[in-house]
Design a protein around this motif. Sequence first.
Motif, PDB file in Angstrom:
ATOM      1  N   VAL A   1      19.516   3.077 -22.611  1.00 52.17           N
ATOM      2  CA  VAL A   1      18.170   2.506 -22.610  1.00 52.17           C
ATOM      3  C   VAL A   1      17.160   3.482 -23.212  1.00 52.17           C
ATOM      4  CG1 VAL A   1      16.281   1.734 -21.120  1.00 52.17           C
ATOM      5  CG2 VAL A   1      18.622   0.987 -20.651  1.00 52.17           C
ATOM      6  N   ASP A   2      16.405   2.991 -24.195  1.00 54.79           N
ATOM      7  CA  ASP A   2      15.319   3.764 -24.791  1.00 54.79           C
ATOM      8  C   ASP A   2      14.035   3.542 -23.997  1.00 54.79           C
ATOM      9  OD1 ASP A   2      13.621   5.108 -26.691  1.00 54.79           O
ATOM     10  OD2 ASP A   2      13.182   3.175 -27.593  1.00 54.79           O
ATOM     11  N   ALA A   3      13.689   2.256 -23.755  1.00 52.86           N
ATOM     12  CA  ALA A   3      12.462   1.932 -23.030  1.00 52.86           C
ATOM     13  C   ALA A   3      12.595   0.557 -22.376  1.00 52.86           C
ATOM     14  CB  ALA A   3      11.259   1.945 -23.969  1.00 52.86           C
ATOM     15  N   ILE A   4      11.813   0.360 -21.322  1.00 52.03           N
ATOM     16  CA  ILE A   4      11.745  -0.936 -20.643  1.00 52.03           C
ATOM     17  C   ILE A   4      10.277  -1.337 -20.560  1.00 52.03           C
ATOM     18  CG2 ILE A   4      12.210  -2.231 -18.523  1.00 52.03           C
ATOM     19  CD1 ILE A   4      14.466  -0.256 -17.925  1.00 52.03           C
ATOM     20  N   TYR A   5      10.009  -2.583 -20.921  1.00 48.84           N
ATOM     21  CA  TYR A   5       8.666  -3.133 -20.901  1.00 48.84           C
ATOM     22  C   TYR A   5       8.627  -4.381 -20.035  1.00 48.84           C
ATOM     23  CZ  TYR A   5       8.081  -0.289 -25.101  1.00 48.84           C
ATOM     24  OH  TYR A   5       8.044   0.748 -25.985  1.00 48.84           O
TER      25      TYR A   5
END
Length: 77
Positions: free
Chosen positions: A60-64
Amino acid sequence: MQYIVTFYTQNGAFKFQRFLRDKGIDVKLMPTPRVLSSSCGISAAFEYEEDITGFIIEEVDAIYKRNNNQYNLVYRD
């Protein structure tokens, strides 16, 4: 609540999809929205109402959080 997850690689997106499906969560892979920056053009979208910290895996790079067409950063590696 809808979440959008970005990844470092396409393989990471597929691994995350399997990870969530194994937990019984419906997840859809899609092109990464242009307003979000990522190393990979594939992101994952899913609905979940509980704590998502257990979904932060190595890929995972980012969660929005998505609310209408706005994205609020929840996590960035």
